[in-house]
Scaffold this motif. Sequence first.
Motif, short mmCIF file in Angstrom:
data_model
loop_
_atom_site.label_atom_id
_atom_site.label_comp_id
_atom_site.label_asym_id
_atom_site.label_seq_id
_atom_site.Cartn_x
_atom_site.Cartn_y
_atom_site.Cartn_z
N SER A 43 17.29 -145.33 7.92
CA SER A 43 15.87 -145.92 7.59
C SER A 43 15.20 -146.08 8.78
O SER A 43 15.61 -145.96 9.83
N LEU A 44 13.88 -146.68 8.58
CA LEU A 44 13.19 -146.89 9.89
C LEU A 44 12.71 -148.12 9.68
O LEU A 44 11.49 -148.25 10.44
N ASP A 45 13.25 -149.12 9.23
CA ASP A 45 12.99 -150.58 9.22
C ASP A 45 12.89 -151.31 10.52
O ASP A 45 13.85 -150.82 11.19
N GLY A 46 12.56 -152.09 10.71
CA GLY A 46 12.74 -152.97 12.00
C GLY A 46 14.14 -153.34 12.53
O GLY A 46 14.87 -154.09 11.40
N VAL A 106 20.47 -140.92 17.04
CA VAL A 106 21.54 -139.93 17.29
C VAL A 106 22.06 -139.44 15.99
O VAL A 106 22.46 -138.28 15.96
N VAL A 107 22.09 -140.09 14.86
CA VAL A 107 22.34 -139.64 13.41
C VAL A 107 21.27 -138.52 13.11
O VAL A 107 21.76 -137.44 12.50
N HIS A 108 20.19 -138.80 13.26
CA HIS A 108 18.91 -137.80 13.06
C HIS A 108 19.15 -136.45 13.75
O HIS A 108 19.12 -135.32 13.10
N CYS A 109 19.64 -136.72 15.20
CA CYS A 109 19.98 -135.48 15.81
C CYS A 109 20.94 -134.69 15.15
O CYS A 109 20.86 -133.36 15.16
N ASP A 153 11.17 -133.32 10.50
CA ASP A 153 9.99 -133.27 11.36
C ASP A 153 9.18 -134.73 11.43
O ASP A 153 8.79 -135.20 12.23
N LYS A 154 8.91 -134.99 9.89
CA LYS A 154 8.38 -136.35 9.49
C LYS A 154 8.96 -137.38 10.10
O LYS A 154 8.30 -138.22 10.80
N LYS A 168 20.40 -123.13 5.18
CA LYS A 168 19.13 -123.54 4.43
C LYS A 168 17.90 -123.69 5.73
O LYS A 168 16.92 -124.15 5.81
N ARG A 169 18.33 -123.02 7.12
CA ARG A 169 17.49 -123.23 8.23
C ARG A 169 16.30 -122.53 8.05
O ARG A 169 15.25 -122.85 8.92
N HIS A 170 16.18 -121.45 7.44
CA HIS A 170 14.92 -120.80 7.05
C HIS A 170 13.95 -121.27 6.08
O HIS A 170 12.87 -121.15 5.89
N GLU A 171 14.21 -122.58 5.16
CA GLU A 171 13.58 -123.11 4.33
C GLU A 171 12.59 -124.27 5.11
O GLU A 171 12.83 -124.80 5.96
N LEU A 172 11.10 -124.19 4.48
CA LEU A 172 10.22 -125.02 5.40
C LEU A 172 10.25 -126.54 4.86
O LEU A 172 9.98 -127.59 5.78
N GLN A 173 10.48 -126.74 3.63
CA GLN A 173 10.58 -127.94 3.28
C GLN A 173 11.59 -129.04 3.83
O GLN A 173 10.90 -130.02 4.22
#
Length: 540
Positions: free
Chosen positions: A353-356, A367-370, A392-393, A381-386
Amino acid sequence: MPPSDTASTAPASGSPPRSLAKFGCARCRQHHLKCDRVTPACGRCLNADEPCLPPGLKIRETNKQKFKFAKKQKWVKTPRRLVFIDESQTTIDDASSPDSEPDEFEAAWGSPAVASDASSHKTPPLSARIPPFRPTSPPGRSHLMMISSVVNPPVPSWPLTNPEDARLFRHFVEKLAIWLDLCDPNHTFEIIVPQRARDCPVLLNAIFALSARHLGQTHNDARLKKRYNQVADMHNEACISIMRDILTSTEDQSGWTEHLFAATIILQVMEEMNAALRDESDDNDIDEDSLKEAVKRGHLPGMYRFVRERSFEPGTLGAASFWVGLRQEIYSAVTKKQPVCLNLVHPGLVDRSLDGTDDYTWANRAVVHCADVLNFSLGPKRHELQPWHELDKWNQRWSERQPPSYDPVFREPQGAAVFPAIWYHRSCQVIGVQHHRLAKLILLDLRIKSGNPVTADERCEVEENIRITMHEIIGTGRGNQWTPPGMFTACMAISAFGDYFDGVEEQDEMLAFLEQAQKDHARPTESVRLDMLQTWGRQI
């Protein structure tokens, strides 16, 4: 059946040396290290000034089904710990020889204290019971010493009475635990692990092994460096002896505990220093394909199963070990271009999550996101844009919502250095920011290498963003050398994205940074430097 004496495998006088291309040498296999298989002497034996001999013969099972026991098989009960005593005539004869006298290293640590221990009735410390490795001794004797003293090491006495053990223990607490406690508010490896090691031989041996390996690669005295590396090998061997049966068992994993998990994490740090994997020809009987692959990836494969089958409560030793293991996996994934194998679904521990929240949790989210970004970039699926846009968002929102405490303490002015330093005051902020930027680099790189169409202007913009992000990662590593893993993360980024720099000044600065990480902290970067020189088209 003990392996044949390595002396019998030495090449005859006047005949060409036996090729090591298939097996590696006997010494590297004995210590479970990757042999470069160069003849007539491999690099490890050459550096250690030891004889490089081909391995002895091994007996392999040709039909494993034939030797399986019935489920109702009755077994004789034996003690949990067996002590093997070497009573061979060779050892008895050698016991009174001059070779059995204390060596110079033992005297350097304070032989009077050691001698007084020997005359008392107290149980000698662990390292005192592991005989020193003596290259001048017959190979057969060295092998017997290993069997009798390392396969089943007795429980060490506490408090430690041997100066060498005590120095290794203190070195871990004061210098190396910070590498592991980066995002842990409880400082588990600095405080809890040393306390539990007093009652856990495998944990204590792992601490000794890592400290000895670090000193063996950073100490200024060449004689002590050699001795430290020998001590590291023997303590590493002791850990493997304790854990091997548990790690290779496909029937019972009940013996796996948080202590063994933590010991594996410590040994994996040593493995990263070794810049080598376990010998791929090791004969561990592991049925699952994932564990076979794990053997090639690191020190001990059992942690993959342990992490997959367990859930961890925040604040426990298992949770602290999980976060260190995940950062180790990211390092391996970036440098070897392979996905992260650890299970990343642990409710209550892994938070996307991105909560405080507090600074430590915020860093662990990065770290998990990385790890998520790495698995996407190396997956089908590395070629898929969605999914790329979704990752990225999230990356952008992490930066936008980061706590005010994540603002740098100081930024070196532009032009003051090739990579201006950026200062933070907590290690979790350093690691959180760097892993967030590393994920951003992977996404940017994938944007222009995924095969999806990009215009020339878009490509130039992406490449410039990559260079800007690299400046932030390296600048953070430079500005926070009090937490060495910040330098390691920067080295990891250089190895993966240094090819985006064509300026000689920036290239030279990155090479110097890599060299400093190896000299000061035993981070193996020589191969990265050579790869970068070749990538940049510069003479090696």
